[in-house]
Design an enzyme around this catalytic site. Structure first.
Site, PDB file in Angstrom:
ATOM      1  N   THR A 131       1.003  -1.293  -0.245  1.00 31.00           N
ATOM      2  CA  THR A 131       0.137   0.147   0.108  1.00 31.00           C
ATOM      3  C   THR A 131       0.762   1.332  -0.058  1.00 31.00           C
ATOM      4  OG1 THR A 131      -1.549   1.277   1.637  1.00 31.00           O
ATOM      5  CG2 THR A 131      -0.034  -0.222   2.528  1.00 31.00           C
ATOM      6  N   ASP A 132       0.349   2.492  -0.439  1.00 30.76           N
ATOM      7  CA  ASP A 132       1.042   3.607  -0.487  1.00 30.76           C
ATOM      8  C   ASP A 132       1.047   4.204   0.938  1.00 30.76           C
ATOM      9  OD1 ASP A 132      -1.648   4.473  -0.024  1.00 30.76           O
ATOM     10  OD2 ASP A 132      -1.743   5.770  -1.509  1.00 30.76           O
ATOM     11  N   GLU A 133       0.215   3.586   1.791  1.00 32.71           N
ATOM     12  CA  GLU A 133       0.150   4.225   3.292  1.00 32.71           C
ATOM     13  C   GLU A 133       1.666   3.921   4.009  1.00 32.71           C
ATOM     14  OE1 GLU A 133      -3.130   3.452   5.660  1.00 32.71           O
ATOM     15  OE2 GLU A 133      -4.446   3.561   4.081  1.00 32.71           O
ATOM     16  N   TYR A 156      -1.637  -0.515  11.058  1.00 34.50           N
ATOM     17  CA  TYR A 156      -2.066  -1.118   9.874  1.00 34.50           C
ATOM     18  C   TYR A 156      -0.655  -0.912   8.694  1.00 34.50           C
ATOM     19  CZ  TYR A 156      -3.166  -1.568   4.547  1.00 34.50           C
ATOM     20  OH  TYR A 156      -3.234  -1.832   3.600  1.00 34.50           O
ATOM     21  N   LYS A 160       2.106  -3.253   7.447  1.00 33.27           N
ATOM     22  CA  LYS A 160       2.521  -3.656   5.971  1.00 33.27           C
ATOM     23  C   LYS A 160       3.819  -3.057   5.735  1.00 33.27           C
ATOM     24  CE  LYS A 160       0.182  -4.626   3.010  1.00 33.27           C
ATOM     25  NZ  LYS A 160      -0.352  -5.880   2.222  1.00 33.27           N
TER      26      LYS A 160
HETATM   27  P1  NAD Z   1      -9.826  -7.167   2.137  1.00 30.01           P
HETATM   28  O1  NAD Z   1      -9.862  -7.000   3.598  1.00 30.01           O
HETATM   29  O2  NAD Z   1     -10.872  -6.870   1.339  1.00 30.01           O
HETATM   30  O3  NAD Z   1      -9.463  -8.622   1.862  1.00 30.01           O
HETATM   31  C1  NAD Z   1      -8.205  -9.454   2.518  1.00 30.01           C
HETATM   32  C2  NAD Z   1      -8.534 -10.776   2.520  1.00 30.01           C
HETATM   33  O4  NAD Z   1      -7.496 -11.650   3.077  1.00 30.01           O
HETATM   34  C3  NAD Z   1      -9.932 -11.474   2.880  1.00 30.01           C
HETATM   35  O5  NAD Z   1     -10.340 -12.177   2.057  1.00 30.01           O
HETATM   36  C4  NAD Z   1      -9.459 -12.132   4.216  1.00 30.01           C
HETATM   37  O6  NAD Z   1     -10.307 -13.467   4.553  1.00 30.01           O
HETATM   38  C5  NAD Z   1      -7.946 -12.411   3.840  1.00 30.01           C
HETATM   39  N1  NAD Z   1      -7.089 -13.016   5.015  1.00 30.01           N
HETATM   40  C6  NAD Z   1      -6.961 -11.971   6.210  1.00 30.01           C
HETATM   41  N2  NAD Z   1      -6.382 -12.735   7.071  1.00 30.01           N
HETATM   42  C7  NAD Z   1      -5.902 -13.909   6.508  1.00 30.01           C
HETATM   43  C8  NAD Z   1      -5.070 -14.815   6.978  1.00 30.01           C
HETATM   44  N3  NAD Z   1      -4.507 -14.817   8.217  1.00 30.01           N
HETATM   45  N4  NAD Z   1      -4.707 -15.918   6.282  1.00 30.01           N
HETATM   46  C9  NAD Z   1      -5.430 -15.999   5.039  1.00 30.01           C
HETATM   47  N5  NAD Z   1      -6.294 -15.185   4.526  1.00 30.01           N
HETATM   48  C10 NAD Z   1      -6.549 -14.048   5.242  1.00 30.01           C
HETATM   49  O7  NAD Z   1      -8.550  -6.551   1.504  1.00 30.01           O
HETATM   50  P2  NAD Z   1      -8.445  -5.676   0.337  1.00 30.01           P
HETATM   51  O8  NAD Z   1      -8.853  -4.070   0.388  1.00 30.01           O
HETATM   52  O9  NAD Z   1      -8.766  -6.658  -0.975  1.00 30.01           O
HETATM   53  O10 NAD Z   1      -6.784  -5.340   0.424  1.00 30.01           O
HETATM   54  C11 NAD Z   1      -6.020  -6.701  -0.481  1.00 30.01           C
HETATM   55  C12 NAD Z   1      -4.565  -6.404  -0.473  1.00 30.01           C
HETATM   56  O11 NAD Z   1      -4.213  -5.118  -1.038  1.00 30.01           O
HETATM   57  C13 NAD Z   1      -3.680  -5.997   1.190  1.00 30.01           C
HETATM   58  O12 NAD Z   1      -2.658  -6.508   1.116  1.00 30.01           O
HETATM   59  C14 NAD Z   1      -3.975  -4.647   1.319  1.00 30.01           C
HETATM   60  O13 NAD Z   1      -2.868  -4.249   2.258  1.00 30.01           O
HETATM   61  C15 NAD Z   1      -3.561  -4.255  -0.134  1.00 30.01           C
HETATM   62  N6  NAD Z   1      -4.104  -2.842  -0.582  1.00 30.01           N
HETATM   63  C16 NAD Z   1      -5.383  -2.694  -0.610  1.00 30.01           C
HETATM   64  C17 NAD Z   1      -5.882  -1.398  -0.929  1.00 30.01           C
HETATM   65  C18 NAD Z   1      -7.290  -0.754  -0.844  1.00 30.01           C
HETATM   66  O14 NAD Z   1      -7.530   0.416  -1.230  1.00 30.01           O
HETATM   67  N7  NAD Z   1      -8.419  -1.743  -0.360  1.00 30.01           N
HETATM   68  C19 NAD Z   1      -4.780  -0.268  -1.525  1.00 30.01           C
HETATM   69  C20 NAD Z   1      -3.551  -0.905  -1.700  1.00 30.01           C
HETATM   70  C21 NAD Z   1      -3.095  -2.231  -1.183  1.00 30.01           C
HETATM   71  O1  DAU Z   2      -4.110   4.048   0.520  1.00 20.56           O
HETATM   72  C1  DAU Z   2      -4.498   2.666   0.392  1.00 20.56           C
HETATM   73  C2  DAU Z   2      -5.345   2.027   1.734  1.00 20.56           C
HETATM   74  O2  DAU Z   2      -6.667   2.694   1.131  1.00 20.56           O
HETATM   75  C3  DAU Z   2      -5.305   0.863   1.718  1.00 20.56           C
HETATM   76  O3  DAU Z   2      -3.912   0.089   1.947  1.00 20.56           O
HETATM   77  C4  DAU Z   2      -5.977   0.313   3.004  1.00 20.56           C
HETATM   78  O4  DAU Z   2      -6.296  -1.014   3.014  1.00 20.56           O
HETATM   79  C5  DAU Z   2      -7.556   0.692   2.539  1.00 20.56           C
HETATM   80  O5  DAU Z   2      -8.360   0.437   3.846  1.00 20.56           O
HETATM   81  C6  DAU Z   2      -7.474   2.386   2.484  1.00 20.56           C
HETATM   82  O6  DAU Z   2      -7.339   3.341   3.559  1.00 20.56           O
HETATM   83  P1  DAU Z   2      -7.850   4.527   4.121  1.00 20.56           P
HETATM   84  O7  DAU Z   2      -7.526   4.563   5.328  1.00 20.56           O
HETATM   85  O8  DAU Z   2      -7.453   5.568   3.111  1.00 20.56           O
HETATM   86  O9  DAU Z   2      -9.591   4.032   3.675  1.00 20.56           O
HETATM   87  P2  DAU Z   2     -10.919   4.159   4.327  1.00 20.56           P
HETATM   88  O10 DAU Z   2     -11.917   3.877   3.399  1.00 20.56           O
HETATM   89  O11 DAU Z   2     -10.607   3.556   5.480  1.00 20.56           O
HETATM   90  O12 DAU Z   2     -10.917   5.873   4.641  1.00 20.56           O
HETATM   91  C7  DAU Z   2     -10.619   6.830   3.432  1.00 20.56           C
HETATM   92  C8  DAU Z   2     -10.760   8.154   3.817  1.00 20.56           C
HETATM   93  O13 DAU Z   2     -12.177   8.229   4.495  1.00 20.56           O
HETATM   94  C9  DAU Z   2      -9.751   8.409   5.055  1.00 20.56           C
HETATM   95  O14 DAU Z   2      -9.358   9.892   5.153  1.00 20.56           O
HETATM   96  C10 DAU Z   2     -10.727   8.169   6.431  1.00 20.56           C
HETATM   97  C11 DAU Z   2     -11.924   8.858   5.915  1.00 20.56           C
HETATM   98  N1  DAU Z   2     -13.155   7.889   6.626  1.00 20.56           N
HETATM   99  C12 DAU Z   2     -13.107   6.865   6.648  1.00 20.56           C
HETATM  100  C13 DAU Z   2     -14.403   6.234   7.025  1.00 20.56           C
HETATM  101  C14 DAU Z   2     -14.312   4.422   7.305  1.00 20.56           C
HETATM  102  C15 DAU Z   2     -14.218   8.966   7.250  1.00 20.56           C
HETATM  103  O15 DAU Z   2     -14.240  10.208   7.182  1.00 20.56           O
HETATM  104  N2  DAU Z   2     -15.250   8.258   7.756  1.00 20.56           N
HETATM  105  C16 DAU Z   2     -15.358   6.956   7.983  1.00 20.56           C
HETATM  106  O16 DAU Z   2     -16.183   6.370   8.475  1.00 20.56           O
END
Ligand code: NAD
Ligand code: DAU
Length: 350
Positions: A131-133, A156, A160
């Site tokens: 992730t970019d975080e 988190y 990562k």
């Molecule tokens: P998600 O939470 O929707 O899915 C995560 C999956 O991993 C789920 O299916 C869960 O059951 C599985 N999992 C969790 N713990 C596990 C374990 N111990 N063993 C096996 N499986 C397990 O997450 P997502 O948003 O799809 O993110 C997927 C990947 O991409 C993550 O590594 C996250 O850090 C990365 N990522 C997400 C975003 C985003 O915007 N969502 C952005 C950049 C990177």
């Molecule tokens: O940048 C990549 C990341 O983006 C991934 O690595 C993470 O897995 C993914 O969850 C996401 O993280 P964020 O924290 O940016 O996403 P989230 O949807 O939780 O929140 C987006 C923005 O909205 C953040 O600035 C927090 C704000 N927010 C979020 C929630 C859930 C609110 O203001 N209210 C809310 O209830």
């Protein structure tokens, strides 16, 4: 025939990646390993579950014995590792779970790959999705590049970041053939409604308050999830070993502007008067350690591997809202049970 392991394939991004690989590469055997936590859902993969080149295995990446045996049995040629605990707010209440899955789970996979590939790394590849975080927070200007120093702020992102360091360490120490990508915020179908976009679509639909953290001034760079899946395909097949690629949408929005846009679009779709849904906006206590701004420079990926984001944001957002409005069963299933407890604890604290 190549055998690929995709971890976390029942989650949001993982399900899009599994679908892409199963359909695009009938000559590959795709194994989806997922623990099916609250975020994992096999309903995300209904359309491909009967395909002959696809298999699902339920299991935990933290269980080293199980992982070691699975790798010995299946002799994977490649790994695309997405399994993780992914929600920042949950990491604030339960950091250790994030260390276990995101750090220990990743190291278990690295060990197992190193073990089964001990006779040679030719044609093998371990691709870690990050992730970019990990880069921390930007001020008003600038973009994250692959050279930006790591500076994670939430449990988190710290977990990562740690997993990324282990992946690089296995490359530098043991020569493991790794590649890493760091992506910005994804949106699209099948995202669990704890994350901003699906949570707010669901709340607008149900006339529930829209909990905006702080002043809503934080900025995120939104990318259509299938664009991320396509980038993963390109990097898995063409990325240079040992390299990192940033993936982003060049699409920055303050939370409040994005929320207002969603409200306007949903007013139209739900037949409400313009401005009706905006009345649900409720400013709440800010997230602890809330990063101000993320924005990705993905020009390395464009220049070296030819990937670019495809979809315009407004079009993608429309499609996403339509998907959640059409898939009420999916939404109701994932928001019943434990989700209610999470929601009460998170947003209805006294
Ligand atoms: P998600 O939470 O929707 O899915 C995560 C999956 O991993 C789920 O299916 C869960 O059951 C599985 N999992 C969790 N713990 C596990 C374990 N111990 N063993 C096996 N499986 C397990 O997450 P997502 O948003 O799809 O993110 C997927 C990947 O991409 C993550 O590594 C996250 O850090 C990365 N990522 C997400 C975003 C985003 O915007 N969502 C952005 C950049 C990177
Ligand atoms: O940048 C990549 C990341 O983006 C991934 O690595 C993470 O897995 C993914 O969850 C996401 O993280 P964020 O924290 O940016 O996403 P989230 O949807 O939780 O929140 C987006 C923005 O909205 C953040 O600035 C927090 C704000 N927010 C979020 C929630 C859930 C609110 O203001 N209210 C809310 O209830």
């Amino acid at each position: 025939m190549k055998t690929l392991l995709i971890t976390g394939g029942a989650g949001f991004i993982g399900s899009h990646v599994v679908r892409l690989f199963v359909n695009k590469y009938p000559e590959y055997k795709i194994l989806n390993l997922d623990k099916l936590t609250y975020a994992g859902n096999l309903a995300n993969l209904k359309d491909i579950e009967g395909k002959p080149n696809y298999e699902f295995i339920k299991g935990d990446i933290v269980d080293s014995g199980f992982i070691q045996k699975l790798f010995e049995t299946c002799q994977f040629d490649g790994v695309i590792h997405l399994a993780a605990e992914s929600h920042v707010d949950r990491s604030i209440s339960n950091p250790l779970e994030f260390v276990m899955t995101n750090v220990v789970g990743t190291v278990n996979l690295l060990n197992a790959a190193k073990h089964i590939w001990k006779d040679g790394f030719d044609g093998k590849r371990f691709y870690h999705i990050s992730t970019d975080e990990v880069y921390g927070s930007l001020g008003e200007k600038g973009l994250f590049t692959e050279e930006t120093p790591y500076d994670p702020h939430s449990p988190y992102s710290a977990a990562k970041a740690s997993s990324d360091h282990f992946v690089r360490a296995y490359h530098d120490t043991y020569g493991l053939p790794v590649v890493i990508s760091n992506c910005s915020n994804n949106y699209g179908s099948f995202q669990f409604p704890e994350k901003l976009i699906p949570l707010f679509i669901n709340n607008i639909k149900n006339n529930k308050p829209l909990p905006v953290y702080g002043k809503g001034e934080n900025v995120r760079d939104w990318l259509w999830v299938d664009d991320h899946a396509n980038a993963i395909d390109v990097i898995f097949n063409k990325g240079k070993l040992g390299e990192t690629y940033n993936i982003g949408g060049f699409n920055e929005w303050t939370n409040i502007d994005l929320i207002r846009l969603m409200c306007r679009k949903m007013d139209k779709k739900l037949g409400r008067e313009t401005g009706e849904s905006e009345k649900l906006i409720t400013y709440v206590k800010d997230r602890a350690g809330h990063d101000l701004r993320y924005a990705i420079d993905s020009s390395k990926l464009k220049d070296e591997l030819g990937w670019e984001p495809s979809l315009q944001f407004e079009e993608g957002l429309e499609k996403t809202i339509d998907w959640y409005l059409a898939n009420t069963n999916w939404l109701e299933n994932v928001t019943s049970g434990d989700y209610q407890k999470y929601y009460e604890g998170m947003y209805n604290k006294k």
